[in-house]
Design an enzyme around this catalytic site. Structure first.
Site, PDB file in Angstrom:
ATOM      1  N   MET A   1      -3.993  -7.193  -6.959  1.00  9.83           N
ATOM      2  CA  MET A   1      -3.554  -8.240  -7.879  1.00  9.83           C
ATOM      3  C   MET A   1      -4.712  -9.152  -8.293  1.00  9.83           C
ATOM      4  O   MET A   1      -4.676 -10.360  -8.066  1.00  9.83           O
ATOM      5  CB  MET A   1      -2.419  -9.037  -7.236  1.00  9.83           C
ATOM      6  CG  MET A   1      -1.192  -8.203  -6.937  1.00  9.83           C
ATOM      7  SD  MET A   1      -0.519  -7.371  -8.407  1.00  9.83           S
ATOM      8  CE  MET A   1       1.026  -6.722  -7.762  1.00  9.83           C
ATOM      9  N   ARG A   2      -5.720  -8.537  -8.871  1.00 11.28           N
ATOM     10  CA  ARG A   2      -6.864  -9.298  -9.369  1.00 11.28           C
ATOM     11  C   ARG A   2      -7.301  -8.727 -10.705  1.00 11.28           C
ATOM     12  O   ARG A   2      -7.268  -7.509 -10.892  1.00 11.28           O
ATOM     13  CB  ARG A   2      -8.072  -9.169  -8.427  1.00 11.28           C
ATOM     14  CG  ARG A   2      -7.887  -9.744  -7.064  1.00 11.28           C
ATOM     15  CD  ARG A   2      -8.089 -11.217  -7.024  1.00 11.28           C
ATOM     16  NE  ARG A   2      -9.399 -11.658  -7.472  1.00 11.28           N
ATOM     17  CZ  ARG A   2      -9.673 -12.930  -7.737  1.00 11.28           C
ATOM     18  NH1 ARG A   2      -8.750 -13.853  -7.628  1.00 11.28           N
ATOM     19  NH2 ARG A   2     -10.903 -13.282  -8.133  1.00 11.28           N
ATOM     20  N   ILE A   3      -7.725  -9.588 -11.609  1.00 12.79           N
ATOM     21  CA  ILE A   3      -8.363  -9.127 -12.847  1.00 12.79           C
ATOM     22  C   ILE A   3      -9.833  -8.926 -12.536  1.00 12.79           C
ATOM     23  O   ILE A   3     -10.450  -9.765 -11.869  1.00 12.79           O
ATOM     24  CB  ILE A   3      -8.206 -10.173 -13.969  1.00 12.79           C
ATOM     25  CG1 ILE A   3      -6.723 -10.381 -14.282  1.00 12.79           C
ATOM     26  CG2 ILE A   3      -8.955  -9.729 -15.226  1.00 12.79           C
ATOM     27  CD1 ILE A   3      -6.483 -11.483 -15.292  1.00 12.79           C
TER      28      ILE A   3
ATOM     29  N   GLY B   1       0.785  -1.225   0.000  1.00 12.33           N
ATOM     30  CA  GLY B   1       0.000   0.000   0.000  1.00 12.33           C
ATOM     31  C   GLY B   1       0.818   1.277   0.000  1.00 12.33           C
ATOM     32  O   GLY B   1       0.334   2.323   0.431  1.00 12.33           O
TER      33      GLY B   1
ATOM     34  N   HIS C   1       0.866   0.332 -13.036  1.00 11.04           N
ATOM     35  CA  HIS C   1       1.678  -0.860 -13.322  1.00 11.04           C
ATOM     36  C   HIS C   1       3.155  -0.463 -13.412  1.00 11.04           C
ATOM     37  O   HIS C   1       3.480   0.550 -14.024  1.00 11.04           O
ATOM     38  CB  HIS C   1       1.223  -1.518 -14.628  1.00 11.04           C
ATOM     39  CG  HIS C   1       2.017  -2.743 -14.937  1.00 11.04           C
ATOM     40  ND1 HIS C   1       1.883  -3.906 -14.208  1.00 11.04           N
ATOM     41  CD2 HIS C   1       2.986  -2.980 -15.857  1.00 11.04           C
ATOM     42  CE1 HIS C   1       2.734  -4.810 -14.671  1.00 11.04           C
ATOM     43  NE2 HIS C   1       3.410  -4.268 -15.670  1.00 11.04           N
TER      44      HIS C   1
ATOM     45  N   ASN D   1       1.557   2.995  -2.599  1.00 13.37           N
ATOM     46  CA  ASN D   1       0.837   3.926  -3.485  1.00 13.37           C
ATOM     47  C   ASN D   1      -0.371   4.524  -2.770  1.00 13.37           C
ATOM     48  O   ASN D   1      -0.651   5.719  -2.922  1.00 13.37           O
ATOM     49  CB  ASN D   1       0.418   3.228  -4.780  1.00 13.37           C
ATOM     50  CG  ASN D   1       1.541   3.198  -5.803  1.00 13.37           C
ATOM     51  OD1 ASN D   1       1.910   4.230  -6.364  1.00 13.37           O
ATOM     52  ND2 ASN D   1       2.109   2.028  -6.020  1.00 13.37           N
TER      53      ASN D   1
ATOM     54  N   ARG E   1     -15.486 -15.377 -10.114  1.00 10.02           N
ATOM     55  CA  ARG E   1     -14.956 -14.004 -10.209  1.00 10.02           C
ATOM     56  C   ARG E   1     -16.092 -12.986 -10.185  1.00 10.02           C
ATOM     57  O   ARG E   1     -15.983 -11.925  -9.564  1.00 10.02           O
ATOM     58  CB  ARG E   1     -14.199 -13.812 -11.526  1.00 10.02           C
ATOM     59  CG  ARG E   1     -12.815 -14.360 -11.512  1.00 10.02           C
ATOM     60  CD  ARG E   1     -12.052 -13.986 -12.784  1.00 10.02           C
ATOM     61  NE  ARG E   1     -10.749 -14.635 -12.753  1.00 10.02           N
ATOM     62  CZ  ARG E   1      -9.684 -14.142 -12.127  1.00 10.02           C
ATOM     63  NH1 ARG E   1      -9.740 -12.983 -11.520  1.00 10.02           N
ATOM     64  NH2 ARG E   1      -8.543 -14.793 -12.125  1.00 10.02           N
TER      65      ARG E   1
ATOM     66  N   GLU F   1      -8.782  -6.758 -19.721  1.00 12.90           N
ATOM     67  CA  GLU F   1      -7.530  -7.485 -19.768  1.00 12.90           C
ATOM     68  C   GLU F   1      -6.630  -7.030 -18.625  1.00 12.90           C
ATOM     69  O   GLU F   1      -6.744  -5.922 -18.142  1.00 12.90           O
ATOM     70  CB  GLU F   1      -6.813  -7.233 -21.098  1.00 12.90           C
ATOM     71  CG  GLU F   1      -7.454  -7.943 -22.271  1.00 12.90           C
ATOM     72  CD  GLU F   1      -6.764  -7.565 -23.571  1.00 12.90           C
ATOM     73  OE1 GLU F   1      -5.542  -7.745 -23.686  1.00 12.90           O
ATOM     74  OE2 GLU F   1      -7.459  -7.058 -24.467  1.00 12.90           O
TER      75      GLU F   1
ATOM     76  N   GLU G   1       6.138   6.064  -9.320  1.00 14.58           N
ATOM     77  CA  GLU G   1       4.726   5.709  -9.142  1.00 14.58           C
ATOM     78  C   GLU G   1       4.084   6.670  -8.147  1.00 14.58           C
ATOM     79  O   GLU G   1       2.966   7.145  -8.342  1.00 14.58           O
ATOM     80  CB  GLU G   1       4.579   4.270  -8.624  1.00 14.58           C
ATOM     81  CG  GLU G   1       5.019   3.205  -9.608  1.00 14.58           C
ATOM     82  CD  GLU G   1       4.706   1.797  -9.110  1.00 14.58           C
ATOM     83  OE1 GLU G   1       3.634   1.589  -8.516  1.00 14.58           O
ATOM     84  OE2 GLU G   1       5.556   0.899  -9.288  1.00 14.58           O
TER      85      GLU G   1
HETATM   86  C1  GAR Z   1       3.348  -1.353  -7.336  1.00 12.00           C
HETATM   87  O1  GAR Z   1       4.656  -1.373  -7.829  1.00 12.00           O
HETATM   88  C2  GAR Z   1       2.355  -1.477  -8.475  1.00 12.00           C
HETATM   89  O2  GAR Z   1       2.748  -0.790  -9.630  1.00 12.00           O
HETATM   90  C3  GAR Z   1       2.342  -2.961  -8.688  1.00 12.00           C
HETATM   91  O3  GAR Z   1       2.311  -3.480  -7.401  1.00 12.00           O
HETATM   92  C4  GAR Z   1       3.047  -2.621  -6.529  1.00 12.00           C
HETATM   93  C5  GAR Z   1       2.202  -2.325  -5.310  1.00 12.00           C
HETATM   94  O4  GAR Z   1       2.958  -1.608  -4.363  1.00 12.00           O
HETATM   95  N1  GAR Z   1       1.217  -3.387  -9.464  1.00 12.00           N
HETATM   96  C6  GAR Z   1       1.278  -4.358 -10.370  1.00 12.00           C
HETATM   97  O5  GAR Z   1       2.267  -5.037 -10.548  1.00 12.00           O
HETATM   98  C7  GAR Z   1       0.016  -4.586 -11.180  1.00 12.00           C
HETATM   99  N2  GAR Z   1       0.236  -5.582 -12.168  1.00 12.00           N
HETATM  100  P1  GAR Z   1       2.222  -0.877  -3.151  1.00 12.00           P
HETATM  101  O6  GAR Z   1       1.280  -1.914  -2.519  1.00 12.00           O
HETATM  102  O7  GAR Z   1       3.336  -0.519  -2.240  1.00 12.00           O
HETATM  103  O8  GAR Z   1       1.474   0.297  -3.694  1.00 12.00           O
END
Ligand code: GAR
Length: 213
Positions: free
Chosen positions: A93-95, A12, A112, A14, A65, A146, A177
């Site tokens: 991490m889910r579609i 978390g 991403h 971000n 889903r 996707e 990010e």
């Molecule tokens: C981040 O680097 C984000 O871009 C990536 O997971 C990390 C989460 O970090 N997302 C993916 O890889 C999506 N495919 P955080 O939980 O510290 O924000």
């Protein structure tokens, strides 16, 4: 301010950058709910520390889903975020399925850690480094059906040198990010983004010069 729900699965960081920019007054949004599909996600701790409501929804508790997505939509709606708000995926991490996306049309964003469409998936940083690219970065995009896919809002680039792996590149990308995600959300809060075909236009901000005091 823009009502948002943030979806996390992990650390978390971000989410933290969004919390911090809101606190500083540079991001005009209000986090109504943080949802995690993992009970132990540190992102939940970060939310609780700031008195943000949290919810854990385990995908393993749902037969499909679609059923999981319906529960997700329900929680987010109950927290006061609908089509006029925004769903922010931050390491979620889910579609998601059309059940989810149709509840929030063009109102779901993701970040991403690679320059999409290159290196989607859960190891974007390492995959790019191992491939031997000289530049990688991060991408904020609107979400479609996707994985790590949809109209690109903003990208930022970092250099990558021979011998550097995902562990070196990852933190370098993560720093960016934390800069670009709050920026992209602020553009949406200001209603400055439009999607034409697959292209996202950014409107110039502010009033025309002549009108400025
Ligand atoms: C981040 O680097 C984000 O871009 C990536 O997971 C990390 C989460 O970090 N997302 C993916 O890889 C999506 N495919 P955080 O939980 O510290 O924000």
């Amino acid at each position: 301010s823009l009502p948002i729900a943030v979806l996390v699965s992990g650390s978390g960081s971000n989410l933290q950058s969004i919390i911090d920019r809101i606190a500083e007054g540079v991001l005009d949004a209000e986090i109504r709910l943080v949802v995690s599909n993992r009970a132990g996600a540190f992102g939940l701790e970060r939310a609780r520390k700031h008195n943000i409501p949290t919810k854990v929804l385990l995908h393993t508790d749902y037969p499909t889903r679609e059923a999981f997505d319906a529960a997700l939509v329900d929680s987010i709606h109950k927290a006061g975020v609908d089509k006029g708000g925004l769903v922010v995926m931050a390491g979620f991490m889910r579609i998601v399925t059309p059940v989810f996306l149709s509840a929030f049309p063009h109102r779901v964003v993701n970040i991403h850690p690679a320059l999409l469409p290159a290196f989607p998936g859960v190891h974007g940083q390492a995959d790019a480094a191992d491939y031997g690219v000289k530049i990688s970065g991060c991408t904020v995009h609107f979400v479609d059906e996707e994985m790590d896919h949809g109209p690109v809002i903003i990208q930022a680039a970092v250099p990558c040198q021979a011998g550097e792996d995902g562990n070196v590149l990852g933190p370098r990308i993560l720093k960016l990010e934390h800069r670009v995600y709050p920026q992209a959300i602020q553009w949406i809060a200001e209603d400055r983004l439009t999607i034409r075909d697959r292209h996202v236009d950014l409107k110039v901000s502010g009033r025309p010069k002549a009108e400025q005091p």
